[in-house]
Design an enzyme around this catalytic site. Sequence first.
Site, PDB file in Angstrom:
ATOM      1  N   ASN A 198       0.875  -1.172   0.000  1.00 32.93           N
ATOM      2  CA  ASN A 198       0.000   0.000   0.000  1.00 32.93           C
ATOM      3  C   ASN A 198       0.914   1.224   0.000  1.00 32.93           C
ATOM      4  O   ASN A 198       1.444   1.619   1.032  1.00 32.93           O
ATOM      5  CB  ASN A 198      -0.876  -0.046   1.249  1.00 32.93           C
ATOM      6  CG  ASN A 198      -2.026   0.936   1.259  1.00 32.93           C
ATOM      7  OD1 ASN A 198      -2.663   1.116   2.278  1.00 32.93           O
ATOM      8  ND2 ASN A 198      -2.319   1.582   0.134  1.00 32.93           N
ATOM      9  N   CYS A 214      -5.333   5.711   7.409  1.00 39.18           N
ATOM     10  CA  CYS A 214      -4.783   4.556   6.701  1.00 39.18           C
ATOM     11  C   CYS A 214      -3.794   3.878   7.629  1.00 39.18           C
ATOM     12  O   CYS A 214      -2.799   4.487   8.042  1.00 39.18           O
ATOM     13  CB  CYS A 214      -4.097   4.986   5.403  1.00 39.18           C
ATOM     14  SG  CYS A 214      -3.234   3.616   4.573  1.00 39.18           S
ATOM     15  N   HIS A 234     -16.245   0.974   6.237  1.00 39.42           N
ATOM     16  CA  HIS A 234     -15.913  -0.282   5.564  1.00 39.42           C
ATOM     17  C   HIS A 234     -17.137  -1.189   5.494  1.00 39.42           C
ATOM     18  O   HIS A 234     -17.925  -1.264   6.441  1.00 39.42           O
ATOM     19  CB  HIS A 234     -14.805  -1.035   6.317  1.00 39.42           C
ATOM     20  CG  HIS A 234     -13.500  -0.317   6.328  1.00 39.42           C
ATOM     21  ND1 HIS A 234     -12.541  -0.515   5.361  1.00 39.42           N
ATOM     22  CD2 HIS A 234     -13.000   0.614   7.176  1.00 39.42           C
ATOM     23  CE1 HIS A 234     -11.495   0.263   5.627  1.00 39.42           C
ATOM     24  NE2 HIS A 234     -11.756   0.961   6.714  1.00 39.42           N
ATOM     25  N   GLU A 280     -10.559   0.405  -2.348  1.00 41.58           N
ATOM     26  CA  GLU A 280     -10.565   1.559  -1.449  1.00 41.58           C
ATOM     27  C   GLU A 280     -11.272   2.753  -2.064  1.00 41.58           C
ATOM     28  O   GLU A 280     -11.097   3.066  -3.250  1.00 41.58           O
ATOM     29  CB  GLU A 280      -9.141   1.955  -1.064  1.00 41.58           C
ATOM     30  CG  GLU A 280      -8.457   0.952  -0.139  1.00 41.58           C
ATOM     31  CD  GLU A 280      -7.288   1.559   0.603  1.00 41.58           C
ATOM     32  OE1 GLU A 280      -7.441   2.672   1.158  1.00 41.58           O
ATOM     33  OE2 GLU A 280      -6.215   0.932   0.623  1.00 41.58           O
ATOM     34  N   CYS A 327      -4.649  -2.776   2.962  1.00 44.36           N
ATOM     35  CA  CYS A 327      -5.368  -1.695   3.635  1.00 44.36           C
ATOM     36  C   CYS A 327      -5.372  -2.010   5.122  1.00 44.36           C
ATOM     37  O   CYS A 327      -5.929  -3.034   5.537  1.00 44.36           O
ATOM     38  CB  CYS A 327      -6.789  -1.585   3.103  1.00 44.36           C
ATOM     39  SG  CYS A 327      -7.781  -0.316   3.948  1.00 44.36           S
ATOM     40  N   GLY A 336      -8.842  -1.512   6.614  1.00 46.28           N
ATOM     41  CA  GLY A 336      -9.668  -2.584   6.048  1.00 46.28           C
ATOM     42  C   GLY A 336      -9.365  -3.930   6.673  1.00 46.28           C
ATOM     43  O   GLY A 336     -10.267  -4.760   6.873  1.00 46.28           O
TER      44      GLY A 336
END
Length: 280
Positions: free
Chosen positions: A11, A71, A162, A213, A222, A225
């Site tokens: 990421n 994040c 989410h 995302e 993520c 996530g």
Amino acid sequence: MKFTKMHGCGNDYVYIDGFEETVLNESETAKRISDRHFGVGGDGMIIIRKGTKADFEMVMYNADGSRAEMCGNAIRCVAKYVYDKGYTNSTSFTIESMGAVKYIDITVENGSVVSAKVDMGAPILKAADVPVVSGNEQCVKEKITVADREFEMTCVSMGNPHAVMFIDERPIDFNLDFYGARFECNTAVFPRKVNAEFAKVIDRKNIEMRVFERGTGETLACGTGSCATAVAAIVNGIADNDVTIHLLGGDLQISWSGNENDSVFMTGPCEYVFTGEINI
């Protein structure tokens, strides 16, 4: 403008040292610098600054120029940067993002940070606060039809919204671009759009997951996530309290007691890719 490219489990973001650089028109700069053909390339841009509520602040933009709340992979990279740069000599400190303060513990080897454990705070399960439109107080294993397929979703906020779907096939075989984009922009159900996770439980300690995302599209990992996926699995009784989330870019370890008032803890790597300078 000088930058540092970093990633956590693939990421990747472009990091700007706000102690040394001034970024004009941040949103447009984020779009340009994130472009993988005409810019540096990344899932977005992060500006690192001195915090007002915490030791440091990360100002986060998605690749489309929109602001993002949090994040998990990026915050670990910020932790590595500020320690390796010498802005702190402590292995425990705080980082804020859009007012939310996270507590960080880093692991240092040979003078450099190799991983970080982040207290991601307690998950938000109340549907109205995620937010997701639901007839129930919590959106757990709720049916939703997208295009030609019915899913069961469990919705969690980790500071950003989410929707987690557990699927029968392995995520690598799932048509993520098609369904993920339709979840993200379904504002009738997700008023602030949504990050969509499609996951398969391998056993009670291991889950495979891919993520689409909000504002970026598919990313290799993520952090929020992964936390949301672990929480959803624990809430549904299909995973233990300590679980490894296997992502395309690597693995993250997630721990949660199952108590809604307790924090979710995420541990994972953070790495440099390269540094450079770009004309903006």
